[in-house]
Design an enzyme around this catalytic site. Structure first.
Site, PDB file in Angstrom:
ATOM      1  N   HIS A 218      42.843  20.272 -28.727  1.00 37.58           N
ATOM      2  CA  HIS A 218      43.331  19.741 -29.984  1.00 37.58           C
ATOM      3  C   HIS A 218      44.719  20.253 -30.359  1.00 37.58           C
ATOM      4  CE1 HIS A 218      43.268  17.032 -33.205  1.00 37.58           C
ATOM      5  NE2 HIS A 218      43.866  17.969 -33.901  1.00 37.58           N
ATOM      6  N   TYR A 222      48.967  18.514 -31.218  1.00 36.27           N
ATOM      7  CA  TYR A 222      50.032  18.886 -32.155  1.00 36.27           C
ATOM      8  C   TYR A 222      51.241  19.465 -31.414  1.00 36.27           C
ATOM      9  CZ  TYR A 222      46.659  17.573 -35.568  1.00 36.27           C
ATOM     10  OH  TYR A 222      45.750  16.827 -36.274  1.00 36.27           O
ATOM     11  N   HIS A 372      42.977   4.885 -31.136  1.00 38.65           N
ATOM     12  CA  HIS A 372      43.568   5.872 -32.058  1.00 38.65           C
ATOM     13  C   HIS A 372      44.709   6.622 -31.378  1.00 38.65           C
ATOM     14  CE1 HIS A 372      44.045   9.696 -34.154  1.00 38.65           C
ATOM     15  NE2 HIS A 372      43.486  10.345 -33.151  1.00 38.65           N
ATOM     16  N   PHE A 373      44.429   7.154 -30.199  1.00 35.93           N
ATOM     17  CA  PHE A 373      45.445   8.084 -29.705  1.00 35.93           C
ATOM     18  C   PHE A 373      46.663   7.394 -29.096  1.00 35.93           C
ATOM     19  CE2 PHE A 373      42.514   8.845 -25.886  1.00 35.93           C
ATOM     20  CZ  PHE A 373      43.376   8.413 -24.899  1.00 35.93           C
ATOM     21  N   HIS A 374      46.540   6.114 -28.758  1.00 31.20           N
ATOM     22  CA  HIS A 374      47.781   5.461 -28.321  1.00 31.20           C
ATOM     23  C   HIS A 374      48.732   5.261 -29.497  1.00 31.20           C
ATOM     24  CE1 HIS A 374      45.797   4.888 -24.445  1.00 31.20           C
ATOM     25  NE2 HIS A 374      47.036   4.789 -23.975  1.00 31.20           N
ATOM     26  N   ARG A 435      34.805   3.667 -23.582  1.00 31.81           N
ATOM     27  CA  ARG A 435      36.068   4.125 -23.012  1.00 31.81           C
ATOM     28  C   ARG A 435      35.792   4.665 -21.610  1.00 31.81           C
ATOM     29  NH1 ARG A 435      37.725  10.040 -25.618  1.00 31.81           N
ATOM     30  NH2 ARG A 435      39.428   9.754 -24.145  1.00 31.81           N
ATOM     31  N   ARG A 436      36.872   4.904 -20.868  1.00 26.19           N
ATOM     32  CA  ARG A 436      36.774   5.526 -19.543  1.00 26.19           C
ATOM     33  C   ARG A 436      35.729   4.858 -18.649  1.00 26.19           C
ATOM     34  NH1 ARG A 436      37.287  11.957 -21.112  1.00 26.19           N
ATOM     35  NH2 ARG A 436      39.527  11.942 -21.048  1.00 26.19           N
TER      36      ARG A 436
HETATM   37 FE1  HAS Z   1      43.470  12.576 -32.972  1.00 24.20          FE
HETATM   38  C1  HAS Z   1      40.824  12.230 -30.802  1.00 24.20           C
HETATM   39  C2  HAS Z   1      41.319  13.346 -35.520  1.00 24.20           C
HETATM   40  C3  HAS Z   1      46.147  13.148 -35.082  1.00 24.20           C
HETATM   41  C4  HAS Z   1      45.618  12.533 -30.289  1.00 24.20           C
HETATM   42  N1  HAS Z   1      43.267  12.389 -30.945  1.00 24.20           N
HETATM   43  C5  HAS Z   1      42.085  12.227 -30.260  1.00 24.20           C
HETATM   44  C6  HAS Z   1      42.366  12.115 -28.875  1.00 24.20           C
HETATM   45  C7  HAS Z   1      43.732  12.246 -28.721  1.00 24.20           C
HETATM   46  C8  HAS Z   1      44.274  12.409 -30.034  1.00 24.20           C
HETATM   47  C9  HAS Z   1      44.513  12.227 -27.418  1.00 24.20           C
HETATM   48  O1  HAS Z   1      38.392  14.200 -35.812  1.00 24.20           O
HETATM   49  C10 HAS Z   1      41.345  11.841 -27.786  1.00 24.20           C
HETATM   50  C11 HAS Z   1      41.003  13.017 -26.952  1.00 24.20           C
HETATM   51  C12 HAS Z   1      40.046  12.593 -25.881  1.00 24.20           C
HETATM   52  O2  HAS Z   1      40.517  12.173 -24.810  1.00 24.20           O
HETATM   53  O3  HAS Z   1      38.842  12.624 -26.108  1.00 24.20           O
HETATM   54  N2  HAS Z   1      43.681  13.087 -34.940  1.00 24.20           N
HETATM   55  C13 HAS Z   1      42.676  13.316 -35.809  1.00 24.20           C
HETATM   56  C14 HAS Z   1      43.233  13.572 -37.135  1.00 24.20           C
HETATM   57  C15 HAS Z   1      44.596  13.522 -37.002  1.00 24.20           C
HETATM   58  C16 HAS Z   1      44.866  13.230 -35.621  1.00 24.20           C
HETATM   59  C17 HAS Z   1      42.481  13.850 -38.385  1.00 24.20           C
HETATM   60  N3  HAS Z   1      45.491  12.788 -32.734  1.00 24.20           N
HETATM   61  C18 HAS Z   1      46.398  13.032 -33.732  1.00 24.20           C
HETATM   62  C19 HAS Z   1      47.711  13.142 -33.164  1.00 24.20           C
HETATM   63  C20 HAS Z   1      47.561  12.976 -31.807  1.00 24.20           C
HETATM   64  C21 HAS Z   1      46.159  12.747 -31.566  1.00 24.20           C
HETATM   65  C22 HAS Z   1      48.958  13.427 -33.959  1.00 24.20           C
HETATM   66  C23 HAS Z   1      48.571  12.991 -30.719  1.00 24.20           C
HETATM   67  C24 HAS Z   1      49.821  13.225 -30.878  1.00 24.20           C
HETATM   68  N4  HAS Z   1      41.460  12.740 -33.128  1.00 24.20           N
HETATM   69  C25 HAS Z   1      40.786  13.115 -34.246  1.00 24.20           C
HETATM   70  C26 HAS Z   1      39.343  13.245 -33.923  1.00 24.20           C
HETATM   71  C27 HAS Z   1      39.205  12.928 -32.581  1.00 24.20           C
HETATM   72  C28 HAS Z   1      40.547  12.611 -32.114  1.00 24.20           C
HETATM   73  C29 HAS Z   1      38.255  13.646 -34.817  1.00 24.20           C
HETATM   74  C30 HAS Z   1      37.918  12.933 -31.763  1.00 24.20           C
HETATM   75  C31 HAS Z   1      37.384  11.561 -31.621  1.00 24.20           C
HETATM   76  C32 HAS Z   1      36.176  11.541 -30.719  1.00 24.20           C
HETATM   77  O4  HAS Z   1      35.070  11.388 -31.245  1.00 24.20           O
HETATM   78  O5  HAS Z   1      36.293  11.672 -29.500  1.00 24.20           O
HETATM   79  C33 HAS Z   1      45.613  13.807 -38.116  1.00 24.20           C
HETATM   80  O6  HAS Z   1      46.464  14.843 -37.724  1.00 24.20           O
HETATM   81  C34 HAS Z   1      46.375  12.576 -38.496  1.00 24.20           C
HETATM   82  C35 HAS Z   1      47.228  12.788 -39.721  1.00 24.20           C
HETATM   83  C36 HAS Z   1      48.280  11.737 -39.813  1.00 24.20           C
HETATM   84  C37 HAS Z   1      48.608  11.065 -40.916  1.00 24.20           C
HETATM   85  C38 HAS Z   1      49.656   9.984 -40.845  1.00 24.20           C
HETATM   86  C39 HAS Z   1      50.948  10.358 -41.541  1.00 24.20           C
HETATM   87  C40 HAS Z   1      51.938   9.261 -41.380  1.00 24.20           C
HETATM   88  C41 HAS Z   1      53.267   9.440 -41.127  1.00 24.20           C
HETATM   89  C42 HAS Z   1      54.146   8.231 -40.978  1.00 24.20           C
HETATM   90  C43 HAS Z   1      54.836   7.872 -42.285  1.00 24.20           C
HETATM   91  C44 HAS Z   1      55.716   6.701 -42.109  1.00 24.20           C
HETATM   92  C45 HAS Z   1      56.943   6.558 -42.684  1.00 24.20           C
HETATM   93  C46 HAS Z   1      57.772   5.345 -42.381  1.00 24.20           C
HETATM   94  C47 HAS Z   1      57.538   7.580 -43.582  1.00 24.20           C
HETATM   95  C48 HAS Z   1      47.957  11.330 -42.211  1.00 24.20           C
HETATM   96  C49 HAS Z   1      53.890  10.778 -41.013  1.00 24.20           C
HETATM   97  C50 HAS Z   1      57.901   4.452 -43.596  1.00 24.20           C
HETATM   98  C51 HAS Z   1      58.965   3.423 -43.377  1.00 24.20           C
HETATM   99  C52 HAS Z   1      58.756   2.119 -43.173  1.00 24.20           C
HETATM  100  C53 HAS Z   1      59.926   1.240 -42.956  1.00 24.20           C
HETATM  101  C54 HAS Z   1      57.373   1.500 -43.183  1.00 24.20           C
END
Ligand code: HAS
Length: 557
Positions: A218, A222, A372-374, A435-436
């Site tokens: 995990h 990050y 999700h992760f893509h 998946r997989r």
């Molecule tokens: Fe995740 C599974 C929960 C973030 C990557 N995640 C994965 C896996 C990967 C991955 C690779 O709780 C699969 C692993 C595997 O092979 O089994 N993930 C989260 C949560 C977050 C999160 C709560 N993940 C990421 C990030 C990753 C990533 C970052 C890669 C870089 N994830 C999980 C959970 C699993 C999981 C479970 C397990 C699932 C399972 O059952 O297998 C948080 O950190 C996300 C917080 C993000 C936000 C979004 C903020 C938005 C922003 C953009 C703002 C846009 C602007 C533009 C300002 C709250 C910053 C506006 C302008 C315009 C013009 C529109």
């Protein structure tokens, strides 16, 4: 800033080599979508089988490319902000270890002796060379960090009273978290998996290897993300034509990652029987906590962009969105950043779905998860890697960027591709699509008794997304490799677009000192993982290797 020849060569090689391997990573990604959509009903194509291809795709894209970029971007940001080169031994030894480790991994994956996927925990078994290669890659990244720490102490002595620059703080937070979280996986790889793979031990505790992997797995996500955040906070305000809304908020976001990134690994194991409901509830709460620094980032970066838009005369609540510098050839980085941010809105929200224990039961091990992760790792992470690699390659090599128009279109095309791919995967996942799994052999093969017509449209959308991403990658490779092959026309320098702060902010000492945050981080890790380890040893034990890689599908008749 001008740099020495060996440093320049290290930086350029550190960009060039993983980008070359990335061609293989992309190819195998596209192949995955073709298998899934049932266009081919085979277990291998061109001598690479489904799981071998999936392993190559995951390891090259998610472990090799990301680690090399974190190190090279670290070299560039640290040197730019401290105006110093790290000691030669550090960057050269680091690069040698990383390159040797990567070649070992690539060799075993291509030879077909390592196909345990990028999550490489037991019971799937890789060649010992793969485990050792991965350990070398990680150790190489530690050595680079050691060099940065050395010049940071020198800088601090020479600049008493000056704040640690924001980009340096982000990099140090990232590598401190990385160092802490790679210790368990180093133990797993060197003490448990390598002897098991060599046949020196025949017993293995599978839940223990899974837990040690996710203690690293995990924070790993990050570790991919923070270089992108460093770029969003320190480069994007400048290329958008605005200012950074709040540097203190940015510092706090980085430091929150330091304490919350590692103890949440168990959220990948909500379905793991050995952990108690108490551990799972605690980790679910912490996971909501680790989303907070990203929400803060959405606000701070969003406000910085809004400022940029309003400076260009935008009116109304959302008018600023239309006034940002999209599609500007001279400012191509902006497209990479904004497309990553847009994808991350959906990537982040789907992460919050995953983090909710009860919803996780529905999506776990379905294609929702790669959906999700893509939108995270192939969203902000990869787009920042692509844009910034091209930028750094050009400035450090002194070569003009070739095919700028293509390079400018790439992020928009890529974003459309990822949106289609992830939509297909997530929609299918909600209908139970696994998946997989090489679905072309069964679920999307009309000749199979397991055929499921509901997964055909979703996996077809995924494949179309894969093709669009492939087209974007091709345009990028044309621009990147043509730039690399071009003639040197300028002096080689390290230079980054540098943000200005919007407000003069109060200095908050707690945001300038990493020590208390490291202590809290260790406490939270112990608080989570001591009970988790007790459960592992109470409810599981090493068993003789009775696991065979056998698909249940093969067992039907
Ligand atoms: Fe995740 C599974 C929960 C973030 C990557 N995640 C994965 C896996 C990967 C991955 C690779 O709780 C699969 C692993 C595997 O092979 O089994 N993930 C989260 C949560 C977050 C999160 C709560 N993940 C990421 C990030 C990753 C990533 C970052 C890669 C870089 N994830 C999980 C959970 C699993 C999981 C479970 C397990 C699932 C399972 O059952 O297998 C948080 O950190 C996300 C917080 C993000 C936000 C979004 C903020 C938005 C922003 C953009 C703002 C846009 C602007 C533009 C300002 C709250 C910053 C506006 C302008 C315009 C013009 C529109």
């Amino acid at each position: 800033m001008t740099i020495s020849l060996p440093y320049k060569r290290t930086i350029l090689f550190g960009l060039f080599m993983p980008m070359t391997l990335f061609i293989l990573g992309v190819y195998n990604g596209i192949m995955q979508t073709i298998y899934q959509a049932g266009v081919i009903h085979r277990s291998s194509v061109a001598g690479i089988n489904y799981y071998q291809g999936l392993t190559l795709h995951g390891v090259i894209n998610a472990i090799v490319l990301t680690t090399f970029f974190a190190v090279v971007f670290g070299h560039v940001t640290i040197s730019y902000y401290l105006k110093k080169e790290p000691p030669r031994w550090s960057y050269q030894i680091s690069m040698i270890l990383m390159v040797v480790g990567t070649l070992m991994d690539a060799f075993t994956m291509l030879a077909g002796t390592s196909e345990a996927l990028y999550t490489f925990y037991a019971p799937l078994k890789d060649s010992p060379l793969f485990y050792i290669g991965t350990a070398l890659l990680i150790i190489g990244s530690w050595v680079a960090f050691a060099g940065w720490v050395k010049i940071w102490f020198e800088w601090r002595k020479e600049n008493p009273g000056k704040k640690m620059p924001l980009a340096v703080l982000g990099t140090f937070v990232n590598f401190t978290m990385w160092f802490i979280s790679t210790l368990p996986v180093a133990y797993e790889v060197l003490v448990i998996l390598t002897p098991w793979s060599l046949g020196w031990t025949d017993h293995i505790n599978v839940p223990l290897t899974r837990m040690l992997f996710w203690m690293f797995g995990h924070p790993l996500v990050y570790f991919w993300l923070l270089p992108a955040y460093i770029a969003y906070y320190t480069i994007l305000p400048k290329v958008a034509g605005g200012k950074l809304y709040s540097e203190n908020a940015a510092r706090l976001a980085f430091l929150l990652f330091l304490i919350l990134s590692t103890p949440v690994g168990v959220h990948h194991q909500f379905s793991e029987p050995v952990f108690t409901p108490g551990t799972k509830l605690w980790v679910s709460i912490l996971t909501f906590g680790v989303a907070i620094p990203s929400f803060m980032t959405a606000f701070t970066v969003g406000a910085s962009l809004e400022y940029a838009g309003r400076k260009r005369g935008a009116r109304g609540l959302f008018g600023w969105m239309g006034k940002l510098p999209y599609f500007q050839k001279e400012n191509f980085l902006f497209g990479y950043f904004i497309c990553g941010l847009i994808l991350f809105i959906f990537g982040g929200l789907s992460g919050i779905v995953n983090a909710s224990y009860s919803l996780n039961q529905m999506v776990h091990n379905t294609s929702w998860v790669p959906g999700h992760f893509h939108m995270t790792v192939a969203g902000p992470v990869l787009l920042v890697i692509l844009g910034v690699s091209l930028y750094i390659y050009s400035t450090v090599s002194g070569r003009e960027i070739k095919f700028r128009t293509l390079a400018t279109i790439v992020p928009y095309l890529w974003m459309i591709g990822v949106a289609l791919l992830s939509h297909g995967m997530m929609a299918g996942g909600l209908m139970g699509e696994p998946r997989r799994t090489n679905m072309g052999l069964t679920y999307t093969n009309p000749d199979s008794e397991l055929f499921n017509k509901h997964w055909v449209p979703t996996s077809t959308i995924t494949m179309i997304g894969g093709f669009v991403m492939g087209a974007a990658a091709l345009l990028y490779f044309i621009s990147f490799f043509a730039t690399a092959a071009g003639k040197k026309t300028r002096e080689s320098i390290i230079e980054l677009p540098e943000y200005e702060e919007l407000h003069e902010e109060k200095t908050i000492p707690l945001l300038l000192n990493m020590k208390p945050w490291i202590i809290v981080s260790v406490i939270l890790i112990l608080f989570t993982y001591v009970p988790a380890l007790i459960s592992v040893f109470k409810y599981s034990a090493p068993v003789k290797n009775k696991f065979q890689v056998e698909s249940p599908v093969n067992l039907i008749k």
